[in-house]
Design an enzyme around this catalytic site. Structure first.
Site, PDB file in Angstrom:
ATOM      1  N   SER A 173      48.204 -47.119  -7.557  1.00  0.00           N
ATOM      2  CA  SER A 173      49.224 -47.894  -6.831  1.00  0.00           C
ATOM      3  C   SER A 173      49.432 -49.273  -7.449  1.00  0.00           C
ATOM      4  O   SER A 173      50.581 -49.699  -7.649  1.00  0.00           O
ATOM      5  CB  SER A 173      48.871 -48.005  -5.348  1.00  0.00           C
ATOM      6  OG  SER A 173      47.535 -48.433  -5.176  1.00  0.00           O
TER       7      SER A 173
ATOM      8  N   HIS B 253      44.183 -40.520  -3.998  1.00  0.00           N
ATOM      9  CA  HIS B 253      44.145 -41.993  -3.871  1.00  0.00           C
ATOM     10  C   HIS B 253      44.109 -42.315  -2.375  1.00  0.00           C
ATOM     11  O   HIS B 253      43.226 -41.861  -1.663  1.00  0.00           O
ATOM     12  CB  HIS B 253      45.371 -42.543  -4.615  1.00  0.00           C
ATOM     13  CG  HIS B 253      45.376 -44.011  -4.896  1.00  0.00           C
ATOM     14  ND1 HIS B 253      44.291 -44.821  -4.738  1.00  0.00           N
ATOM     15  CD2 HIS B 253      46.385 -44.835  -5.336  1.00  0.00           C
ATOM     16  CE1 HIS B 253      44.610 -46.067  -5.072  1.00  0.00           C
ATOM     17  NE2 HIS B 253      45.879 -46.101  -5.431  1.00  0.00           N
TER      18      HIS B 253
ATOM     19  N   HIS C 141      34.369 -41.414  -7.113  1.00  0.00           N
ATOM     20  CA  HIS C 141      35.290 -42.505  -7.444  1.00  0.00           C
ATOM     21  C   HIS C 141      35.474 -42.551  -8.952  1.00  0.00           C
ATOM     22  O   HIS C 141      34.554 -42.209  -9.700  1.00  0.00           O
ATOM     23  CB  HIS C 141      34.757 -43.854  -6.950  1.00  0.00           C
ATOM     24  CG  HIS C 141      35.825 -44.892  -6.838  1.00  0.00           C
ATOM     25  ND1 HIS C 141      36.155 -45.714  -7.879  1.00  0.00           N
ATOM     26  CD2 HIS C 141      36.660 -45.210  -5.818  1.00  0.00           C
ATOM     27  CE1 HIS C 141      37.149 -46.511  -7.500  1.00  0.00           C
ATOM     28  NE2 HIS C 141      37.469 -46.225  -6.258  1.00  0.00           N
TER      29      HIS C 141
ATOM     30  N   ARG D 102      32.424 -51.427   0.640  1.00  0.00           N
ATOM     31  CA  ARG D 102      33.375 -51.435   1.762  1.00  0.00           C
ATOM     32  C   ARG D 102      32.946 -50.390   2.797  1.00  0.00           C
ATOM     33  O   ARG D 102      33.107 -50.573   3.995  1.00  0.00           O
ATOM     34  CB  ARG D 102      34.798 -51.177   1.246  1.00  0.00           C
ATOM     35  CG  ARG D 102      35.256 -52.245   0.248  1.00  0.00           C
ATOM     36  CD  ARG D 102      36.548 -51.858  -0.441  1.00  0.00           C
ATOM     37  NE  ARG D 102      36.424 -50.603  -1.185  1.00  0.00           N
ATOM     38  CZ  ARG D 102      37.422 -49.969  -1.765  1.00  0.00           C
ATOM     39  NH1 ARG D 102      38.654 -50.466  -1.679  1.00  0.00           N
ATOM     40  NH2 ARG D 102      37.228 -48.850  -2.430  1.00  0.00           N
TER      41      ARG D 102
ATOM     42  N   ASP E  46      37.080 -44.566   1.982  1.00  0.00           N
ATOM     43  CA  ASP E  46      37.867 -43.659   2.822  1.00  0.00           C
ATOM     44  C   ASP E  46      36.999 -42.726   3.662  1.00  0.00           C
ATOM     45  O   ASP E  46      37.470 -42.138   4.634  1.00  0.00           O
ATOM     46  CB  ASP E  46      38.806 -42.822   1.943  1.00  0.00           C
ATOM     47  CG  ASP E  46      39.824 -43.681   1.228  1.00  0.00           C
ATOM     48  OD1 ASP E  46      40.223 -44.708   1.797  1.00  0.00           O
ATOM     49  OD2 ASP E  46      40.213 -43.334   0.097  1.00  0.00           O
TER      50      ASP E  46
HETATM   51  N1  HAX Z   1      34.029 -33.298  -4.393  1.00  0.00           N
HETATM   52  C1  HAX Z   1      33.998 -32.288  -5.289  1.00  0.00           C
HETATM   53  N2  HAX Z   1      34.206 -32.434  -6.589  1.00  0.00           N
HETATM   54  C2  HAX Z   1      34.391 -33.702  -7.033  1.00  0.00           C
HETATM   55  C3  HAX Z   1      34.383 -34.802  -6.174  1.00  0.00           C
HETATM   56  C4  HAX Z   1      34.200 -34.572  -4.796  1.00  0.00           C
HETATM   57  N3  HAX Z   1      34.242 -35.542  -3.907  1.00  0.00           N
HETATM   58  N4  HAX Z   1      34.592 -35.917  -6.915  1.00  0.00           N
HETATM   59  C5  HAX Z   1      34.747 -35.507  -8.180  1.00  0.00           C
HETATM   60  N5  HAX Z   1      34.623 -34.173  -8.256  1.00  0.00           N
HETATM   61  C6  HAX Z   1      34.812 -33.317  -9.428  1.00  0.00           C
HETATM   62  C7  HAX Z   1      36.204 -33.558  -9.988  1.00  0.00           C
HETATM   63  O1  HAX Z   1      37.181 -32.799  -9.280  1.00  0.00           O
HETATM   64  C8  HAX Z   1      36.029 -33.130 -11.415  1.00  0.00           C
HETATM   65  O2  HAX Z   1      36.077 -31.728 -11.451  1.00  0.00           O
HETATM   66  P1  HAX Z   1      36.792 -30.940 -12.668  1.00  0.00           P
HETATM   67  O3  HAX Z   1      35.980 -31.298 -13.866  1.00  0.00           O
HETATM   68  O4  HAX Z   1      36.693 -29.513 -12.265  1.00  0.00           O
HETATM   69  O5  HAX Z   1      38.190 -31.456 -12.740  1.00  0.00           O
HETATM   70  C9  HAX Z   1      34.608 -33.576 -11.727  1.00  0.00           C
HETATM   71  O6  HAX Z   1      33.961 -33.735 -10.459  1.00  0.00           O
HETATM   72  C10 HAX Z   1      34.532 -34.924 -12.455  1.00  0.00           C
HETATM   73  O7  HAX Z   1      35.288 -35.883 -11.756  1.00  0.00           O
HETATM   74  P2  HAX Z   1      34.891 -37.433 -11.777  1.00  0.00           P
HETATM   75  O8  HAX Z   1      35.001 -37.910 -13.183  1.00  0.00           O
HETATM   76  O9  HAX Z   1      33.588 -37.628 -11.088  1.00  0.00           O
HETATM   77  O10 HAX Z   1      35.994 -38.082 -10.835  1.00  0.00           O
HETATM   78  P3  HAX Z   1      37.463 -38.542 -11.240  1.00  0.00           P
HETATM   79  O11 HAX Z   1      37.386 -39.915 -11.795  1.00  0.00           O
HETATM   80  O12 HAX Z   1      38.162 -37.516 -12.056  1.00  0.00           O
HETATM   81  O13 HAX Z   1      38.169 -38.563  -9.818  1.00  0.00           O
HETATM   82  C11 HAX Z   1      38.294 -38.990  -7.499  1.00  0.00           C
HETATM   83  C12 HAX Z   1      37.842 -39.524  -8.851  1.00  0.00           C
HETATM   84  C13 HAX Z   1      38.166 -40.093  -6.471  1.00  0.00           C
HETATM   85  C14 HAX Z   1      39.757 -38.573  -7.578  1.00  0.00           C
HETATM   86  C15 HAX Z   1      37.405 -37.793  -7.115  1.00  0.00           C
HETATM   87  O14 HAX Z   1      36.067 -38.217  -7.006  1.00  0.00           O
HETATM   88  C16 HAX Z   1      37.841 -37.092  -5.844  1.00  0.00           C
HETATM   89  O15 HAX Z   1      38.732 -36.232  -5.888  1.00  0.00           O
HETATM   90  N6  HAX Z   1      37.248 -37.467  -4.663  1.00  0.00           N
HETATM   91  C17 HAX Z   1      37.651 -36.933  -3.392  1.00  0.00           C
HETATM   92  C18 HAX Z   1      38.935 -37.602  -2.926  1.00  0.00           C
HETATM   93  C19 HAX Z   1      38.719 -39.074  -2.593  1.00  0.00           C
HETATM   94  O16 HAX Z   1      37.776 -39.428  -1.916  1.00  0.00           O
HETATM   95  N7  HAX Z   1      39.639 -39.934  -3.036  1.00  0.00           N
HETATM   96  C20 HAX Z   1      39.623 -41.360  -2.697  1.00  0.00           C
HETATM   97  C21 HAX Z   1      39.118 -42.240  -3.800  1.00  0.00           C
HETATM   98  C22 HAX Z   1      39.163 -43.691  -3.435  1.00  0.00           C
HETATM   99  C23 HAX Z   1      40.543 -44.218  -3.577  1.00  0.00           C
HETATM  100  O17 HAX Z   1      41.126 -44.360  -4.635  1.00  0.00           O
HETATM  101  N8  HAX Z   1      41.145 -44.478  -2.489  1.00  0.00           N
HETATM  102  O18 HAX Z   1      42.412 -44.867  -2.578  1.00  0.00           O
END
Ligand code: HAX
Length: 426
Positions: A233, A263, A309, A318, A364
């Site tokens: 964002s 996000h 994250h 937070r 979150d």
């Molecule tokens: N549950 C299961 N699998 C997860 C995971 C979770 N909470 N977090 C990461 N992974 C997986 C990813 O999907 C990825 O899998 P693939 O290799 O199959 O694609 C692998 O672990 C490596 O990912 P990463 O490098 O640890 O994480 P990213 O930087 O790619 O993504 C995310 C970060 C926040 C998007 C991710 O951890 C996620 O999807 N979390 C759940 C959703 C969430 O909580 N989002 C809010 C984040 C905070 C924010 O920005 N708020 O606005």
């Protein structure tokens, strides 16, 4: 005392000078290299942006102008905006002056409510927030000044004007979206006797006999204020504004990115996850049941919302601030209790699963359980609160970027063939 504008006026020449000097003397210094994996992988870890308002350390989490967010969780969001812009917390007089500025600007143009009412009944509240903000673009003092030939050196002042208008009005747009979308009755007028967060709660129209919901709102708006400029964002907002599109365009566009499930939308999904667990097990689940549910979620190819994250590698501070609030105010809440139980078991499950680089909770994972306790039970609204808060950071980043004359953003993209060529050359 120095009003926000006076303080910026005093600081900006020095800021321009120090960046000018750095660029002149060290502009060629290499900051970061970019691998093929990074070019194909969302530019993780590539240092190619400048942002002075806040910084995110993988272990310590968010700091605003060098101060850890946990040290700031007793501040009100108006003070945080002053801090984001200037690097200092305001004294009592400067804070009062900023609050007076906001109150003087908070009346919504009448057409905003008409626009919100005209939207489809099933519109997502984030769509309503972003549309309400965009509808007010015709009010932009930056756009008007630019059309009239404003000097580049004055861009930041017009940006500050738009920022104050936007901050003052965004709570009204957000509250009106809530009342219209969820059939709560007509939008409520702002109450100038209240502070920014208290007024927002008042305009939502949810009773708050103890005043603790307003305290939660102030905390919420403080904790979500900013998170560097590389997140989806903020980065979208910075990029749009770099074309000298005004803040109404830029903030609305940035918030569209916040509406994504990876996000800001995660907070809506987190509480839905908690509610589903409670429904499935008929009340507060045991640790064994939570482990079972977590594995079912992962085995179905889904993520555990609220965990992981892109930058953080420890429990989000937070999350810790919200947890302390919950322990004080609603330790017996079923939803808050379930979030606490999840915190006990999910990191272990994710570590065993072995994919997520960070098995710890982000902000979150917990915020929704507290909102739910106070009767804000419409989960699809949660990202709106996040968005309202993030307007502070987006505006502060933009004021500084315009003061520094930041150029239009234009990174270079490469084709598959170029990647192969680079790989062969290496
Ligand atoms: N549950 C299961 N699998 C997860 C995971 C979770 N909470 N977090 C990461 N992974 C997986 C990813 O999907 C990825 O899998 P693939 O290799 O199959 O694609 C692998 O672990 C490596 O990912 P990463 O490098 O640890 O994480 P990213 O930087 O790619 O993504 C995310 C970060 C926040 C998007 C991710 O951890 C996620 O999807 N979390 C759940 C959703 C969430 O909580 N989002 C809010 C984040 C905070 C924010 O920005 N708020 O606005």
């Amino acid at each position: 005392m120095a009003t926000l504008k006076a303080k910026l006026q005093e600081q900006i020449p020095g800021l321009r000078e120090k960046y000018g000097q750095l660029l002149k003397e060290s502009g060629d210094v290499v900051l970061s290299k970019v691998t093929i994996a990074q070019a194909c992988g969302g530019m993780r870890g590539v240092k190619g942006l400048v942002c002075d308002t806040s910084s995110v350390d993988p272990d310590a989490g968010l700091s605003v102008r060098g101060r850890g967010i946990q040290e700031l969780d007793d501040q009100i969001p108006e003070a945080i905006f002053y801090l984001l812009c200037t690097g200092d917390l305001p004294d009592a007089e400067a804070l009062a002056s900023l609050q007076a500025e906001i109150k003087a600007r908070q009346e919504l143009p009448g057409y905003v409510v008409d626009v919100l009412r005209a939207m489809p009944a099933n519109s997502h509240p984030m769509t309503m927030l972003d549309t309400g903000i965009l509808a007010m673009q015709c009010e932009s003092k930056f756009a008007q000044g630019y059309a009239e030939g404003m000097q580049k050196s004055a861009y930041w002042e017009a940006s500050l004007e738009d920022s104050l208008d936007l901050i003052a009005r965004v709570t009204g747009v957000a509250a009106a979206a809530y009342r219209i979308r969820f059939g709560k009755g007509d939008p409520l007028a702002a109450d100038p006797s209240l502070d920014w967060g208290g007024n927002y709660v008042n305009m939502l129209g949810i009773p708050d006999s103890t005043g603790e919901f307003a305290n939660l709102m102030r905390l919420y708006l403080t904790l979500h204020c900013d998170h560097e400029s590389g997140n989806v964002s903020a980065n979208t907002c910075v990029t749009i504004a770099s074309a000298l599109s005004d803040l109404y365009y830029a903030v609305s566009g940035g918030l569209n990115g916040l509406a994504g499930p990876l996000h800001g939308l995660a907070n809506q999904e987190c509480l839905a996850f908690v509610l589903e667990i409670i429904k499935r097990y008929g009340g507060r689940p045991t640790d064994e049941q939570l482990i079972e549910y977590a594995w079912e979620t992962l085995n179905a190819g889904k993520v555990i919302p609220g965990y992981g994250h892109a930058v953080l590698r420890a429990t989000d501070p937070r999350f810790a601030s919200f947890r302390a609030f919950g322990e004080r105010v609603c330790p017996d809440s079923l939803q808050f209790g379930t979030v606490n139980s999840l915190y006990k078991v999910i990191p272990g499950v994710l570590q065993e699963h072995g994919k997520a680089k960070n098995p710890w909770p982000n902000v979150d994972a917990i915020s929704g359980s507290l909102l739910y306790h106070f009767g804000l039970t419409e989960t699809s609204y949660y990202t709106v609160l996040f968005g309202v808060s993030r307007v502070l950071g987006m505006c502060a980043q933009n004021i500084i970027a315009r003061a520094l004359g930041a150029p239009i953003t234009r990174p270079k993209s490469v084709t598959y063939e170029m990647l192969v060529e680079a790989a062969e050359a290496a």
